[in-house]
Scaffold this motif. Structure first.
Motif: not given
Length: 276
Positions: A162-167, A181-191
């Motif tokens: 979960m991306l909040k403004d602080n992130h 995040l997409r680069t690190v997590l790949g498609p397996a984890k939702k954002i």
């Protein structure tokens, strides 16, 4: 989803150590005496935690048993017998307070959740909990929400990003944060991305995130934003919603509505235990 017994057993062992310490000082009066007792619901509500007496008896020596009379998730009247305990009196009474503490809290959460679901009265938008749970009790709290007809949001920081403004302020922009995040997590984890302005909403849509959270938005704003979100992106309403304002969000078209008060302002359901 049933209660995760493998997850709760280590927690229950810790609760027993906390409560019994080196041993129950009154147990010598009771050891070996047979007993029968009943868990009684004193206030109408939705029940949760019916497995707990039996699990505690198992950990305390396996010389007592619990027979539920109603199932988790049932809404029943005051005066209902929830279940019957039989066996070694020392074991039954050693587990009494632990089981009541957990069952009262869990049933309170389940009851509040059922009330929230009924108050929203929306066949599309589903009620979610949050991470605002008591430390050490999350697995119990979130199970209780399911008993009340709600769904669980992420269990922790590990199963959904979960991306909040602080992130994204730390990274530079919402778009850059999602890309990294997409680069690190790949498609397996939702954002999921929390948005508070029209500009943030459009950036989240353009970044093709999995879930957009409309944070602290009035119902009219949610109704204006929802049609702009592509069907493949889920939406969530969150922030400052009470039982009194909940009906205002019915029919907005959002997929989820999360409520922190389900687990961080718990009113225990009144449950008692009496030996026959």
């Amino acid at each position: 989803m049933p209660l995760n017994v493998n997850a709760v057993l280590p927690l229950l062992r810790g609760f027993i150590r906390e409560d019994l310490g080196t041993g129950d000082l009154t147990a010598s009066l009771l050891e070996g005496r047979p007993a029968t007792g009943r868990y009684n619901l004193k206030t109408a509500g939705t029940v949760a935690g019916q497995q707990l007496p039996g699990l505690l008896y198992h950990l305390l020596g396996d010389d007592a048993a619990y027979t539920p009379e109603v199932q988790d998730g049932e809404t029943v009247a005051a005066g209902t017998v929830l279940g019957t305990a039989t066996g070694n009196m020392a074991t039954i009474l050693a587990a009494e307070r632990l089981s009541l503490n957990l069952m009262q809290r869990m049933s309170g959460i389940a009851t509040t959740t059922r009330t929230a679901v009924q108050t929203l009265a929306d066949d599309h938008t589903q009620i979610l909990d949050t991470r605002k749970t008591a430390p050490g009790l999350r697995v119990f709290d979130k199970y209780a929400v399911r008993c009340g007809g709600g769904l669980n949001h992420r269990m922790g920081l590990y199963d959904l990003a979960m991306l909040k403004d602080n992130h994204w302020h730390a990274v530079g922009s919402l778009t850059a944060a999602v890309q990294q995040l997409r680069t690190v997590l790949g498609p397996a984890k939702k954002i999921e991305v929390e948005v508070e302005t029209d500009t943030e909403l459009q950036a989240a849509i353009d970044a093709q995130v999995d879930i957009i959270m409309f944070d602290n938005q009035r119902p009219d704003v949610v109704r204006a934003w929802q049609p702009r979100v592509p069907a493949e992106i889920q939406t969530e309403i969150s922030g400052g919603i009470t039982l009194e304002t909940l009906p205002d969000y019915a029919g907005t078209g959002a997929d989820f509505l999360s409520l922190g008060f389900l687990t961080n302002r718990v009113v225990n359901l009144d449950i008692g235990f009496d030996l026959d």
